[in-house]
Design a protein around this motif. Structure first.
Motif, short mmCIF file in Angstrom:
data_model
loop_
_atom_site.label_atom_id
_atom_site.label_comp_id
_atom_site.label_asym_id
_atom_site.label_seq_id
_atom_site.Cartn_x
_atom_site.Cartn_y
_atom_site.Cartn_z
N GLY A 105 0.80 -1.22 0.00
CA GLY A 105 0.00 0.00 0.00
C GLY A 105 0.83 1.27 0.00
N ARG A 106 2.13 1.13 -0.20
CA ARG A 106 3.02 2.30 -0.15
C ARG A 106 3.79 2.47 -1.46
NH1 ARG A 106 3.62 5.08 4.15
NH2 ARG A 106 2.72 4.31 6.06
N LYS A 107 4.25 3.69 -1.65
CA LYS A 107 5.12 4.00 -2.77
C LYS A 107 6.55 3.98 -2.24
CE LYS A 107 3.97 7.87 -5.07
NZ LYS A 107 4.08 9.28 -5.53
N TYR A 109 10.40 5.01 -3.38
CA TYR A 109 11.18 5.76 -4.38
C TYR A 109 12.64 5.44 -4.12
CZ TYR A 109 12.66 10.03 -6.93
OH TYR A 109 13.22 10.93 -7.81
N TYR A 149 5.21 1.25 -6.91
CA TYR A 149 3.88 1.45 -6.31
C TYR A 149 3.39 0.08 -5.89
CZ TYR A 149 4.08 5.89 -8.89
OH TYR A 149 4.45 7.11 -9.38
N THR A 152 -0.70 0.44 -4.37
CA THR A 152 -1.32 1.72 -4.00
C THR A 152 -2.55 2.00 -4.86
OG1 THR A 152 0.03 2.90 -5.61
CG2 THR A 152 0.88 2.77 -3.36
N ILE A 190 3.15 -1.58 -9.57
CA ILE A 190 3.55 -0.79 -10.74
C ILE A 190 4.96 -0.31 -10.48
CG2 ILE A 190 3.03 1.22 -12.18
CD1 ILE A 190 0.20 1.19 -10.78
N SER B 373 0.54 6.47 0.50
CA SER B 373 0.73 6.59 -0.94
C SER B 373 -0.49 6.35 -1.78
CB SER B 373 1.82 5.63 -1.37
OG SER B 373 2.93 5.78 -0.55
N CYS B 374 -1.63 6.06 -1.17
CA CYS B 374 -2.81 5.89 -2.00
C CYS B 374 -3.51 7.23 -2.22
CB CYS B 374 -3.77 4.90 -1.33
SG CYS B 374 -4.11 5.34 0.37
#
Lengths: 711, 711
Positions: A105-107, A109, A149, A152, A190, B373-374
């Protein structure tokens, strides 16, 4: 799994799947960059260990999805990869993460960045690798600032059937306002890799533990460390001169404080921002200092960074092998080029390593977005080897490690060094990460998260609010990869005065003797576990299982273990639940199913539950697994050529099927690589309840107390 | 300036220079994206105003460097632009910046991102435009996440002559350790625009003030706002139902609290995350509410965000015109497409604007890196109009403004609305930015920084620590673009209870009457300055000078004014130095050269210096320029069709050469565009020391007290 398919969108490119080893596949799309972690790797894939690991599992390993589920396309921005992700899937990895453990559920980077205060994925050592509870791991072979992603987002139309309205209430609350859910159906992984027209993905089959092991073995296996590196480290005051260092070193020995390594900070350079790599006027006779410390069996580690000041002797030679922008008036060497490594490595070899320096600490190699912006080079920097600034930001810490490790290896010396940025495929590198951030809880979390991606992490002791804080932090470092006290801001040892200003004024604490004694006990505790930890590093090398690891890695099927960020395994059998100053003298712990035994008292506690336990300021919560055999040494002040460890094996629980292994070699060279020079000593429990030690008869390094020594 | 040159590095591309207007040039490199702020602009360049502005300056405007100094090249990552930057150069702009004013020596990353806690350039409204004290402005026409390195770096070799070493000292300190300097020689402006194969740059000649004016006139000039929009705004409790809103509205009138606009929060939607744009069960008879509020001369503003829930009537129509990922189960409309704007705009027109809704507040349009992040769509999202997620993140707030402004314009209604993200060329948009961050000092800094890039900013009053904090914050909003109290967390007015929990429990403060009276005085102060502010907005439209502006914009040659982040001009003549709770009852102010006059007491203070001044909790530090004529109105409760402002002109200082202008039109429509319907009323001081007002004889909106009215 060998297949290929046409893309339905984007440029029509084939995905080429290839089996790399048992349980490891590569898929290539387009034309990948020439500058990637695999292109720069200096260690070979441990194919044989991978095949053994897989064989242990029985059936041929499988990925949880088909090749058709892996979608890769080219866009204006770069490459986009999509993968399925189910609603219960949890995600771990992405390198050192100080702010959260589970990335579902997190991005994330993947950009090396020092001191980010928010949970974006950026860190000293983000890694484009993750493992999923669905039963696989994925490594994306890039230095680019990739974005992951992790579930998310849901694709357009996934929610089209949702038509119920959430009529609001007068009893209004913020949580009610934001009472929306995470995407539950059809969510996706993603991954976006910018600026590329091709990419290699590596998939690793297996549960959390096995996928991590496969990634580490694919990286070349865990690093080989010198036994002394596992002892206590002390970095001295930044304003230290030669005499002050000598005085401290002699004081440690006088007070019987176990210390193996002394680290010198920027003041040893004649110019440190950027660096000269030459001794300053504070050290008029460096060889005299080195000789004295070495005779007292200290190892010496030198601080540096990679930006080369014009007064450095290697400056002129490095000009053609550096990026087109300076940092702090200094060159940025391109360590992807052999010439650069030779010039930089040669200086280090001849001027420092040949003179008994056994390690370095690479500072300031971790970019700058969250510091004043002159802290590093632009992303658009061009390097003569062909990389750009973006790639170099994510690579420079790694490339430095490769460069330096090669020098030490050539000289047949094992180092254990420090670095403030790292990345992919780093397991074989004998370098430990550290940070300028100070939160004890975050430092503990770092031990959990770094274990998923082949990284070592030092929860170092620095500033302490008070004596209790000092004890809590020292307790944690004693059960970590790297037992470091970084005292660069204080001239006297912290156990004499924790207050920085008073320490600078040479005012000692009233309780200095108490804290000296308590710290000594903790250091001795660490020293008693050095052989046990050394075995864990050997395991890391052979099977890819890291010496410190997340609980979920040992219990991949235990859902309650998934989000634990404040306890971890130290070696294969000890579960450590550190307390912090904020915790006070009790905390909640989670113990997985089974019986657990207090490492110090032997008290039995039933697991499979959360419970609150007490520990006074000078006590710890460390638990041994049922059946564990833990080799405990009589503590030594430091590890020397002649050190013999007097081992007592501690047995926990009624289950007598456990075993432990100790490894004997010279502890400092690579001679073991010939295999002849290495011995394996196995400890089990016999039918009579006594310990049986096999292979120890000719040991010159281990002496077993109260055990039957066989062979 | 018309020339072209070949690049020496990168792909060989020509730079094509073109004169756009007097003092404005465009240079094109390669093939720019089809999706840029200029491609989406809905307002024409104010060429005539630009030529008048330039004519006032005398000689033909010049850039401080030649076209040969502008270097543009193509790399794998995108486009890199380099420009010279001298050592004393200071840099302002980059849109709303809450953390710092001067960008010299800093990196600015142009990415819309909500709530960043660190100073990276990211904000609700970063803009790829800056002005330099060297005498130019630069706008980079892109929605990409461009990075601007503003003199952070020097090129390789720039420091090669530096060979002195900085021998360290025992008296060691952190500041000594980091005693390196910023790059002083040969530093560069480096701008990187990712993923593009072409770019348009727009250069604006002039000092800080003139370059900003040119940029704003290039954007289409400042926005036209309705007079009522400049009155007091009050956003009600999120749990409000229809009856509660009516009760509050009637209470305001009973207690004679000037309020022009009432804002409704998410609870008015039947589903708000994502949105339905339909009334919820808390508002069973919305038209009844609207009618009652409208009859009491309130304007109504409705909260929304752009993510469309499946139950929304426009959902099915928008499916083909939305991005390929959802946010909170909702569609992300592609407002770059006409069809999308028609569907979304049509609903707003027929269902809301036609029913007397006069404005909206677009929330949650500002990305998500620093939230879970959503919170938004991936950068890799594909939109049917051709943009990607990166571009859309930087564009969506702007495109929404264009969409909505067009609907209002078509209906010949001026709106004054709110939006939480914005960007380039936004001066003509009647939308004000706001934030969920709460620091009063940062909110004041936002007024300074937003003024460099054509943005309006609301330092709104939200949570207050206590009554003093409430007064300090209300004082600031009364001297801002947008006088907003955002009371979404409290059912009773904050002047009755600042404590949120007590307010929710309907417990009023003991001092409620005192704070009611003090707030009323401040609201009345605001209302007395509405005509003055309206003139400032007219100036914004005609000359590009923003209604609120940094001191350095008015005094571009004053180096002491460059870094001021806590005082600003309100209109052309009032210098405002707000106090915060932390300041207490005194603060340091800087007054530029010349005499200044306390706006309230008339006390004269000599400028050209910093000094500490006192102001009790219910007092402010506001200074009028020497010679200023400030029109002050008798306060009204709200601005209606029939409002006549009774104006007293206040004159400051002995210099009687000042003047002021008031503008008369209907204050609500675009009929003024025919020119016939607008009147200019000029106030000067005659030889006898009396005010002379020209053009006011037939005024139906302004009545002048104690002035000689001529014509």
């Amino acid at each position: 799994m060998e297949t290929s398919r046409k893309q339905e969108t984007g440029l029509k490119e084939e995905q080429k799947w290839e089996r790399i080893a048992l349980g490891v596949w590569k898929v290539r799309f387009g034309t990948p960059s020439a500058y990637t972690p695999t292109a720069h790797r200096s260690n070979e894939i441990k194919t044989e260990a991978l095949s053994v690991l897989s064989a242990e599992q029985g059936a041929e390993p499988q990925l949880p999805f088909g090749t058709d589920d892996v979608n890769i396309k080219q866009t204006t921005r770069g490459i986009v990869v999509t993968l399925p992700m189910n609603t219960s899937e949890d995600i771990f990895g992405f390198g050192l993460q100080l702010q959260s453990v589970n990335a579902a559920g997190r991005k994330r980077y993947i950009k090396v960045n020092s001191d980010p205060k928010m949970d974006t994925g950026e860190s000293h050592a983000p890694v484009p690798f993750y493992v999923s509870t669905a039963g696989y791991g994925l490594f994306v072979d890039t230095y680019r600032y990739a974005t992951f992603y992790m579930g998310t987002s849901a694709e357009k139309g996934a929610s089209a059937m949702k038509k119920e309205v959430n009529q609001p209430h007068k009893e209004f609350s913020e949580s009610a306002l934001y009472a929306f859910k995470r995407a539950e159906e059809e969510r996706k992984v993603i991954i976006e890799i910018p600026s590329e027209s091709g990419i290699d993905l590596y998939f690793f089959a297996g549960d959390i533990k096995t996928a991590v092991q496969r990634y580490n073995l694919f990286s070349g296996g865990g690093c080989k460390v010198p036994m002394w590196g596992l002892g206590m480290w002390y970095r001295v005051y930044g304003g230290s001169d030669q005499e002050h260092v000598k005085k401290l070193a002699s004081q440690f020995r006088d007070e019987k404080m176990p210390i193996d390594v002394i680290g010198l900070e920027p003041g040893w350079h004649s110019h440190s921002y950027s660096c000269t790599y030459e001794w300053s006027n504070l050290f008029p006779e460096p060889q005299d200092l080195i000789d004295e410390l070495t005779q007292s069996n200290y190892h010496i580690n030198l601080w540096e960074h990679a930006f080369v000041y014009p007064a450095a002797k290697i400056y002129d030679k490095l000009v053609p092998y550096s990026g087109d922008y300076e940092v702090w008036n200094g060159l940025v060497p391109d360590f992807s080029m052999e010439e650069t490594c030779e010039i930089f490595g040669d200086w280090h070899e001849k001027e420092l390593i040949d003179k008994e320096i056994t390690g370095f600490k690479l500072d300031e190699c971790d970019n700058s977005d969250y510091n004043p912006s002159c802290w590093s080079f632009p992303d658009s920097t061009e390097f003569p080897g062909g990389m750009d600034g973006e790639q170099m930001h994510n690579a420079i810490g790694l490339l430095y490690q490769h460069m330096l490790e090669k020098v030490f290896h050539k000289k047949n010396i094992r180092t254990f060094s420090q670095v403030r940025s790292s990345g992919a495929l780093a397991a074989p590198m004998p370098f430990v990460l550290y940070s300028d951030l100070y939160s004890h809880k975050e430092f503990i979390r770092g031990m959990v998260t770094s274990s998923f991606s082949g990284l070592l992490w030092a929860p170092e002791v620095r500033d302490c609010a008070n004596g209790h804080d000092l004890l809590r932090r020292v307790q944690t470092v004693c059960f970590s990869d790297h037992a470091l006290l970084n005292c660069w801001r204080i001239p006297n040892a912290p156990w004499k005065q924790v207050d920085i200003q008073k320490n600078l004024n040479n005012e000692l604490m009233e309780e200095a003797q108490y804290y000296t004694d308590e710290c000594r006990k903790l250091f001795e505790l660490r020293m008693s576990l050095v052989p046990y930890l050394y075995s864990a590093f050997e395991e890391y090398q052979k099977t890819g299982l890291p010496p410190v690891s997340a609980v979920v890695m040992e219990y991949p099927q235990d859902e309650a273990a998934r989000n634990l960020d404040d306890e971890y395994f130290f070696g294969k059998d000890l579960l450590v639940c550190p307390l912090t100053l904020e915790d006070g003298t009790s905390r909640e712990v989670y113990l997985p199913e089974g019986n657990w035994y207090n490492f110090f008292t032997g008290e039995k506690i039933e697991g499979g539950r959360r419970l609150v336990l007490e520990a006074d300021w000078n006590e710890m919560l460390v638990f041994a697994r049922d059946g564990a055999l833990v080799p405990v040494a009589e503590p030594v002040i430091c590890v020397t050529e002649d050190t013999v460890f007097n081992i007592t094996v501690k047995s926990f629980g009624t289950n007598k099927t456990g075993s432990c292994v100790l490894y004997e070699d010279d502890f400092v060279s690579f001679n073991y690589e010939s295999l002849v020079a290495k011995k394996q000593i196995n400890v089990t429990v016999g039918d009579n309840g006594k310990f049986i030690v096999s292979g120890a008869k000719t040991s010159t390094k281990y002496h077993f107390l109260n055990c039957i020594v066989k062979d």
